[in-house]
Scaffold this active site. Structure first.
Site, mmCIF file in Angstrom:
data_model
loop_
_atom_site.group_PDB
_atom_site.id
_atom_site.type_symbol
_atom_site.label_atom_id
_atom_site.label_comp_id
_atom_site.label_asym_id
_atom_site.label_seq_id
_atom_site.Cartn_x
_atom_site.Cartn_y
_atom_site.Cartn_z
ATOM 1 N N ARG A 45 0.838 -1.222 0.080
ATOM 2 C CA ARG A 45 -0.088 0.040 -0.001
ATOM 3 C C ARG A 45 1.033 1.066 0.024
ATOM 4 O O ARG A 45 1.986 1.153 0.186
ATOM 5 C CB ARG A 45 -1.096 0.133 1.107
ATOM 6 C CG ARG A 45 -0.657 -0.779 2.483
ATOM 7 C CD ARG A 45 0.523 0.257 3.184
ATOM 8 N NE ARG A 45 0.084 1.367 3.350
ATOM 9 C CZ ARG A 45 1.289 2.365 3.621
ATOM 10 N NH1 ARG A 45 2.226 2.108 3.425
ATOM 11 N NH2 ARG A 45 0.886 3.762 3.786
ATOM 12 N N GLY A 46 0.199 2.451 -0.077
ATOM 13 C CA GLY A 46 0.947 3.779 -0.261
ATOM 14 C C GLY A 46 1.021 4.146 -1.561
ATOM 15 O O GLY A 46 1.416 3.149 -2.631
ATOM 16 N N ALA A 47 1.009 5.222 -2.189
ATOM 17 C CA ALA A 47 0.800 5.396 -3.371
ATOM 18 C C ALA A 47 2.149 5.148 -4.373
ATOM 19 O O ALA A 47 1.761 4.431 -5.393
ATOM 20 C CB ALA A 47 0.410 7.040 -3.481
ATOM 21 N N ARG B 163 -7.489 -0.287 -6.492
ATOM 22 C CA ARG B 163 -7.707 0.745 -5.457
ATOM 23 C C ARG B 163 -7.922 1.830 -6.389
ATOM 24 O O ARG B 163 -6.948 2.111 -7.259
ATOM 25 C CB ARG B 163 -6.628 0.662 -4.656
ATOM 26 C CG ARG B 163 -6.453 -0.557 -3.687
ATOM 27 C CD ARG B 163 -5.498 -0.259 -2.494
ATOM 28 N NE ARG B 163 -6.161 0.458 -1.364
ATOM 29 C CZ ARG B 163 -5.523 1.240 -0.660
ATOM 30 N NH1 ARG B 163 -4.108 1.089 -0.172
ATOM 31 N NH2 ARG B 163 -6.190 2.167 0.349
ATOM 32 N N GLN C 191 -2.177 2.355 9.762
ATOM 33 C CA GLN C 191 -0.968 2.416 9.285
ATOM 34 C C GLN C 191 0.136 3.378 10.222
ATOM 35 O O GLN C 191 1.371 3.188 9.810
ATOM 36 C CB GLN C 191 -0.897 3.031 7.909
ATOM 37 C CG GLN C 191 -1.519 2.210 6.895
ATOM 38 C CD GLN C 191 -2.986 2.547 6.755
ATOM 39 O OE1 GLN C 191 -3.596 2.809 7.805
ATOM 40 N NE2 GLN C 191 -3.834 2.183 5.642
ATOM 41 N N ASP D 244 -1.864 10.909 -2.068
ATOM 42 C CA ASP D 244 -2.223 9.713 -2.777
ATOM 43 C C ASP D 244 -2.503 10.158 -4.304
ATOM 44 O O ASP D 244 -2.649 9.704 -5.253
ATOM 45 C CB ASP D 244 -3.432 9.085 -2.436
ATOM 46 C CG ASP D 244 -2.909 8.101 -1.031
ATOM 47 O OD1 ASP D 244 -3.000 8.748 -0.083
ATOM 48 O OD2 ASP D 244 -2.575 7.040 -1.246
ATOM 49 N N LYS E 151 -4.747 10.050 3.106
ATOM 50 C CA LYS E 151 -5.696 9.090 4.053
ATOM 51 C C LYS E 151 -6.600 9.831 5.089
ATOM 52 O O LYS E 151 -6.351 11.102 5.194
ATOM 53 C CB LYS E 151 -4.582 8.673 4.917
ATOM 54 C CG LYS E 151 -5.008 7.514 5.997
ATOM 55 C CD LYS E 151 -5.852 6.355 5.595
ATOM 56 C CE LYS E 151 -5.118 5.677 4.491
ATOM 57 N NZ LYS E 151 -6.180 4.742 3.733
HETATM 58 O O1 MRU Z 1 -4.619 3.218 2.215
HETATM 59 P P1 MRU Z 1 -2.996 3.459 2.098
HETATM 60 O O2 MRU Z 1 -2.332 2.839 3.239
HETATM 61 O O3 MRU Z 1 -2.649 2.986 0.801
HETATM 62 O O4 MRU Z 1 -3.007 5.089 2.070
HETATM 63 C C1 MRU Z 1 -1.647 5.664 2.099
HETATM 64 C C2 MRU Z 1 -1.725 7.107 2.543
HETATM 65 O O5 MRU Z 1 -2.713 7.729 2.358
HETATM 66 C C3 MRU Z 1 -0.362 7.593 3.027
HETATM 67 O O6 MRU Z 1 -0.978 8.316 3.761
HETATM 68 C C4 MRU Z 1 0.390 8.374 2.069
HETATM 69 O O7 MRU Z 1 0.487 9.558 2.436
HETATM 70 C C5 MRU Z 1 0.261 8.295 0.589
HETATM 71 S S1 MRU Z 1 1.557 7.175 -0.029
HETATM 72 C C6 MRU Z 1 3.136 7.948 0.423
#
Ligand code: MRU
Length: 338
Positions: A44-46, A87, A189, A230, A241
């Site tokens: 996960r994470g962009a 996603r 997270q 994201d 998030k």
């Molecule tokens: O649902 P996730 O864990 O994939 O979401 C990730 C986020 O929103 C993080 O806060 C993040 O800032 C983006 S990834 C560097």
């Protein structure tokens, strides 16, 4: 840490749902395995989702039994559709897959082109992260108390990080700083992943529940809020998030600068404002149960948006690998991506 890589025809990734109790790697040899790993937030994470998408198409290309270019492209397109459905909010997933597909379409050897492009995206992400960390570390002052949310560290990228990459870099450079990490309900997270990364890096970290943010801003000397992203719209609105928007509003009330860190691959040229960004809604079970114990009555409704939009007007700057974009963000984003 290497949260995701492509080796010997398989995608190897850390199962992030097991952290911090267990550091276990899993292997995906086909697109379906990877798609499920994405849906279950094992990866996960962009930026890491971008790499997963790119590697997924590389897997599809390498595994294709078709003899013709048209046939290989059909397999790639099927993989693209499956992975895109996993996603919707992090633009990096689609951005990376678009690049891989375009490279395959314009080559006589689509499978090789897909693999080469996926590995190029991976190398670029490492370079972007390293540059972004250096740019962002300059914003961090000795004595800063930084509030962050979710995880935008090594685990969310090729292995360095955006928001928490900056924090680690500033700390490595000798700044005396400390961090409040919001736990990030419902999937934690912040508590599980950001705290894990901060502890490993030696950065003093205090985990709080999300609802304590106002308290620590008011009483614990928070000097900056720093989060990842994201997807960023052209006017500077930021999807991140769930809970990020609330932090930005609180930060404004307490006159604390609110910064976002993200590589330019997170800017979506097709989104003119936050209302163009699709928000992922996840299953009610993530909220209904805590540690597998029911904590919400069956009869109650549950709402589970995974992201929210922070309007550009709350943001003091967006740290990218090319520099810090300052307000007015619509103008600085245009200048940055052309
Ligand atoms: O649902 P996730 O864990 O994939 O979401 C990730 C986020 O929103 C993080 O806060 C993040 O800032 C983006 S990834 C560097």
């Amino acid at each position: 840490m290497k949260p995701i890589c492509l080796e010997d025809g398989k995608v190897i990734l850390i199962d992030q749902t097991l952290l911090p109790s267990e550091l276990r790697y899993i292997e995906c040899r086909d697109v379906e395995c990877l798609a499920r790993a994405i849906e279950e937030l094992k990866v996960r994470g962009a930026p890491a989702l971008g790499l997963a998408g790119a590697f997924g198409l590389a897997l599809a290309a390498m595994g294709s039994k078709r003899m013709s270019k048209k046939g290989v492209l059909m397999d790639l397109e099927a993989a693209y559709d499956r992975l895109k459905r996993t996603r919707p909010t992090a633009v990096n997933l689609q951005w990376a897959m678009d690049r891989v597909l375009a490279a395959a379409r314009t080559s006589d050897d689509p499978a090789k082109a897909a693999l080469d492009e996926a590995l190029r995206i991976y190398r670029e992400d490492i370079e972007m992260n390293k540059a972004l960390e250096k740019v962002g570390a300059e914003l961090i002052k000795d004595g800063d108390v930084i509030l962050t949310h979710c995880n935008a560290g090594s685990l969310a990228t090729s292995g360095y990080g955006t928001a928490q990459g900056i924090i680690k870099e500033a700390f490595r450079q000798g700044r005396r700083i400390s961090v409040f990490a919001g736990e990030t309900r419902p999937l934690l997270q912040g508590a599980r992943l950001t705290a894990f990364e901060m502890v490993r890096a030696g950065v003093p970290v205090t985990v709080i529940t999300d609802s304590m943010a106002g308290f620590v801003m008011r009483n614990r000397g928070v000097t900056k809020v720093l989060v990842g992203a994201d997807r960023i719209a052209l006017n500077g609105d930021v999807a991140n998030k769930i809970g990020t928007y609330g932090l930005a509003v609180l930060a404004k009330e307490h006159k604390i600068p609110f910064y976002v860190a993200a590589p330019t691959s997170t800017i979506d040229p097709a989104a003119s404002s936050g209302s163009d960004i699709p928000i992922e809604y996840r299953k009610r079970g993530e909220i209904e149960f805590f540690n597998e114990k029911r904590v919400v009555p069956r009869e109650a409704d549950v709402l589970n948006p995974a992201f929210d939009i922070t309007p550009a007007s709350y943001i003091a700057g967006i740290v990218t690998e090319k520099g810090v974009l300052l307000p007015p963000l619509d103008r600085s984003i245009k200048g940055c991506i052309g």
